[in-house]
Structure formats: C-alpha cells, structure tokens
Enzyme design. Structure first.
Site, PDB file in Angstrom:
ATOM      1  N   ASP A   1       0.839  -1.803   2.470  1.00  0.00           N
ATOM      2  CA  ASP A   1      -0.248  -1.922   1.491  1.00  0.00           C
ATOM      3  C   ASP A   1      -1.046  -0.626   1.518  1.00  0.00           C
ATOM      4  OD1 ASP A   1      -2.382  -3.024  -0.212  1.00  0.00           O
ATOM      5  OD2 ASP A   1      -1.581  -4.979   0.336  1.00  0.00           O
TER       6      ASP A   1
ATOM      7  N   HIS B   1       0.595   1.971  -0.287  1.00  0.00           N
ATOM      8  CA  HIS B   1       0.033   1.886  -1.639  1.00  0.00           C
ATOM      9  C   HIS B   1      -1.021   2.946  -1.899  1.00  0.00           C
ATOM     10  CE1 HIS B   1       1.263  -2.653  -2.196  1.00  0.00           C
ATOM     11  NE2 HIS B   1       2.280  -1.852  -1.883  1.00  0.00           N
TER      12      HIS B   1
END
Length: 525
Positions: free
Chosen positions: A332, A355
C-alpha cells in the site's frame, strides 16, 4: 705598669677560659636539647598519615612554639606517596609550624585529565528481557517477560530495555504504556520479535500488536527485526508457495477480520525509531497517532507487493515529523498522511513497490480534515502505483494547504502526479457536493517514466483546486503490455506553469477560480 710573668700567665688563663665557655655554649645550642625543634622528616609525616605534610610542633614549655626554619622535604600526595617533580626529584618546600601563619604552597600543576567519554549505560539501568525469563527460542511465548522488563525500566529514567541479538522472541499483543513511566527510555532491539500466529491470542481482533503509549523521549533503535508474520492474515493464496497448504488455510480462517498494526505510537512526544527492520505486518507496519516531535531514519520496511493494506508509515494527528534515509517496499502507501498532520518533512526515501506517498484519504463519512506544511523531497520511486498523491472523499470538509513535492525521481510509475477529490475504494461512491479543499501545492522537478498517465487532477466543482504550480516536470511514457497510455487529465484545477512541462499539460487552468472564493467557513482549519 709592668706585668710580671705570673700576671701574664693569669691573663692568658682568663682568655682561654672565656673561649672555652663560648665553644661549649655553641655546641649546646646544636645538641640534643634543641633537636625536637627540627623539621619532621618525610617518613614521620607518612607515618602519621598527614596528607599535605604539615604538622604542629610544641616545645616542652607552656605552648611556646618553635621558630620557622626551612627544611627540604618531599611533599606527600593524598595517597601517601611522594609527589615527583621534574627529573623525579622531590620538590623543596618550607615546613609549616602551627600558629606561625605559614602554609604549604600549592602543589605543582598537573596535566588536565583526558575528556570523559560518554558513560555506558549502567547495569542498573539495562533491563535484558532474558533476565526476566524470555527464552528467545522462536517457540516459547515471551510476552510476560517483555512486560516484566518494561515494568522495571518504566521506573528508571534513561533506562534501557534490551532485546539481545541472535535470539527470536515470540510475543503476543502488548502495550508498553505510560503516562507514569520515567522519560527517555530506550528500547534496544537487536534480536527478532515474532508475532503470535495462534488465533486465540488475538480474540475478536486488535488494532495493534506492539504499542507504545503516552511516553516522553521514547526511542527504538538497533539492528533487530519486527516480523508481523502477516502471511497468517493476508487473504491471497500463492500457488507457488510450498507453505500455502491446507493447514495454513485452516488457521487463516480462524484469524479475526480486524488486522493489527505491527508497531504503533500513541500520544507520545520526542519519539525516535532508527536502524530496525519491520517486515510482513498483517496491516500497517508503523503508525504514529497523536504524537509530536517524531524522528524516523535508517529504517527498512518490507512486505510483498500484493499484501493488502500494508502501509509502510501511517501518520495521523501528528506534528513535527521527520522521515529520512528509509527504504520501504509494501502493498500500500509507503507513507500515508492523514488528518490532523502538520509540519511533516520526508526526504531521502526509497519507495517501491507500493502505492507511493499519499496525503489522505481525507474527509470520509463527511468528516472535517486538515493537513498543512508537508514537504516531500529527494525521493526515488520504483514500480509504484502512484507517485505523489492527494486523495479526498466526497462529502468531507476542511483544507489541505502548503504542500511541496520536490526532486521526485520516478521509474515505471503508473501515475506520478495525482490530486483526486473523488477518491473511492469501491466500485462506485455516492456523489456529494462538499469536499476537502486543496490549495497551495507545488510540484518541482518530478522526472522519470510513467506507464499509464503523467498527471491526474480531478477536483471538485464546489471546491476547485487552487494555487497548483508546476516546475521542471519531465515525464516520459514507458510502454508496458498490461497498461494503456493516457494523456494528462484536469478538472477544475487552477494554478501556474512556471516552466514548460514534458509532456505538455494544457488542461491546467492558469490563474484562480472564478470569483476568487475558494474556501468556505467549513474549510477553515
């Protein structure tokens, strides 16, 4: 008058008598009757233990005192040994006598002592978890030993909790808590801490595994590892993994749906995390909530690219945070900055896979969110989904302002520049009018390659993005089979292009939104 022979002889006899009397008197003055007035010898001084070689000398009369007489002696050190002067010879000093007012002159100047090195922690302030019963065999539950070591260290200022190297300690959920602990406790992590994999210790689910709360001057440092063993929680199955067997699936089904953060700090000030490695957290690896004065550096965070919701570092309601010289690879955001954060400085960081670095999502469930004074600079991103991103939910309020992204090198990043005021983590979300305002965002020297889109500015009709500035943007497309390339996208985005961009971003509106009224009362933070 003429003297006869007898008279002359008598006169000579008188002269001899006078001379003999003078000689005897002189010898008497230097004889044994005066010897007790001489200066005491060095050996006598040492025998009586006089540190400075001084003593009182009284005559046998009524306190009459001897006259001062210089005599060569060797001064004696406080330890009783002679003080050596140059050439190894004793110094010549006068001998004092009581009541005369004379004192020994100061001893010769000695070279100054060498500067003191920082003192090593006293054994009385180091609390080794092994001394409290921890086994460190990778099997035994050592939670109680860690709790006992902490309870002892908590009572001592500048104490150290030691997790020794070359051992693996299995630990369940634990809270190292204040607020009554002494300040400046050091958690020296040189070994490995393993999360419990038994479902029963987690109950119905916990939000954190290792938690430090309401502490001042807490520091975690060392060369050790915190291993969350998140593979016991993740819902993906890897057919090429030999450990992914039926027994694993059965245990996974028992795990609660709420997954814990590996390491969390709450309500603490002057926090330092350095040197350690955090791997395979079931969810977020490192979280700071309601903290002030945070320093994170020389840290390594690692989990698989497809591990869900495994943010690297999560910040919420925290101020004065510095993150630098850190490597993060996760499933993430490498860094996630949430509401209530201000004065955040991130630099010299490697991010990827993951991310990217994100502010948000903000304003979920129609809440108010405020983030200000954030600098992200000198960052390398490799194969991340996003580069630098601001994301807000529809329906929120508040303000994001004073943001600077500078010197960001991207490589095979899907979308390097993003502002998204329509963020939604589901297939679709309900349209709402209000939004968290975004104003004053600088992009400087964002360079490298992208695989989908160079820039995406999707801003609210009711609260357009304002004061966006672009300088030195040079992004080149990289064709990757599974992705389709798109042009830059802008909607209700206003600002300035200070230099030409590569590729061109003509969709950015130059200037300010119509009416120059961007912020409503609900946006003020």
């Amino acid at each position: 008058m003429r003297l006869g022979l007898k008279g002359l002889t008598f006169l000579l006899f008188l002269v001899l008598l006078v001379l003999c009397s003078s000689v005897h008197l002189s010898e008497a003055r230097s004889g044994k009757h005066w010897s007790h007035n001489r200066a005491p010898s060095t050996s006598l001084l040492r025998g009586k233990g006089k540190a400075k070689g001084s003593s009182s000398h009284k005559q046998n009369g009524k306190g009459n005192q001897s006259p001062y007489q210089p005599s060569p002696i060797t001064p004696v050190s406080p330890g009783g040994s002679p003080v050596q002067g140059r050439g190894g010879q004793g110094s010549t000093m006068p001998t004092p006598s009581s009541g005369t007012g004379y004192t020994l002159p100061p001893p010769p100047l000695q070279p100054p002592p060498p500067p003191l090195l920082p003192a090593a922690p006293s054994q009385d302030t180091v609390f080794n978890v092994v001394d409290f019963g921890a086994k460190g065999d990778g099997v035994t539950d050592d939670t109680q030993a860690f709790e006992a070591a902490w309870a002892a260290a908590c009572k001592v200022e500048t104490s150290t909790v030691l997790v020794p190297s070359e051992l693996e300690f299995v630990v369940g959920p634990i809270s190292f808590s204040g607020p009554y602990c002494k300040p400046n406790i050091l958690f020296q992590l040189d070994g490995t801490i393993l999360a419990q994999t038994s479902a029963r210790v987690w109950g119905s689910g916990l939000l954190q595994w290792l938690e430090f709360t309401k502490l001042t001057g807490i520091a975690i440092q060392g060369s050790g590892v915190i291993n969350g063993r998140g593979q016991e929680w993740w819902t993906y199955s890897d057919p090429n993994d030999d450990d992914d067997n039926d027994a694993f699936r059965v245990e996974l089904d028992k795990m609660p749906q709420i997954k814990p953060t590996a390491l969390r700090f709450y309500g603490s000030s002057n926090v330092t995390v350095t040197g350690i490695t955090i791997v395979n957290s079931s969810q977020c690896h490192l979280k700071f909530d309601s903290c002030q004065g945070v320093m994170v550096h020389d840290l390594t965070i690692s989990s698989p690219e497809n591990s869900p919701n495994t943010d690297g570092i999560h910040l919420q309601n925290s101020r004065e945070v510095s993150i630098h010289h850190t490597n993060m690879a996760c499933g993430d955001d490498c860094v996630s900055i949430q509401t209530g954060c201000s004065d955040i400085n991130i630099h010299n960081v490697n991010c990827g896979p993951g991310h990217g670095i994100s502010i948000g999502g903000l304003g979920r469930y129609n809440t108010k969110a405020c983030v200000s004074n954030v600098t992200v600079r000198d960052v390398n991103m490799f194969k991340t989904m996003n580069g630098v991103r601001i994301k807000t939910w529809q329906g929120g309020s508040g303000l994001v302002q004073g943001i600077r992204f500078s010197n960001i090198q991207v490589s095979e990043v899907q979308t390097p520049i993003i502002i998204d005021q329509f963020y939604c983590d589901k297939t679709s979300c309900r349209n709402q009018t209000s939004a968290v305002a975004v104003s004053g965002v600088q992009y400087e020297n964002i360079r490298g390659t992208f695989t989908i889109k160079p820039a995406h500015f999707a801003c609210s009709d009711n609260s357009p993005c304002s004061e966006i500035t672009l300088t030195g943007i040079q992004l080149k497309p990289l064709i990757v089979p599974q992705f389709h390339l798109y042009n830059p996208f802008c909607w209700q985005a206003f600002g300035q292009l200070y230099t030409p961009t590569v590729p061109p971003i003509p969709c950015l509106h130059i200037g300010k939104p119509a009416g120059n009224s961007v912020l409503s009362d609900g946006d003020v933070c």
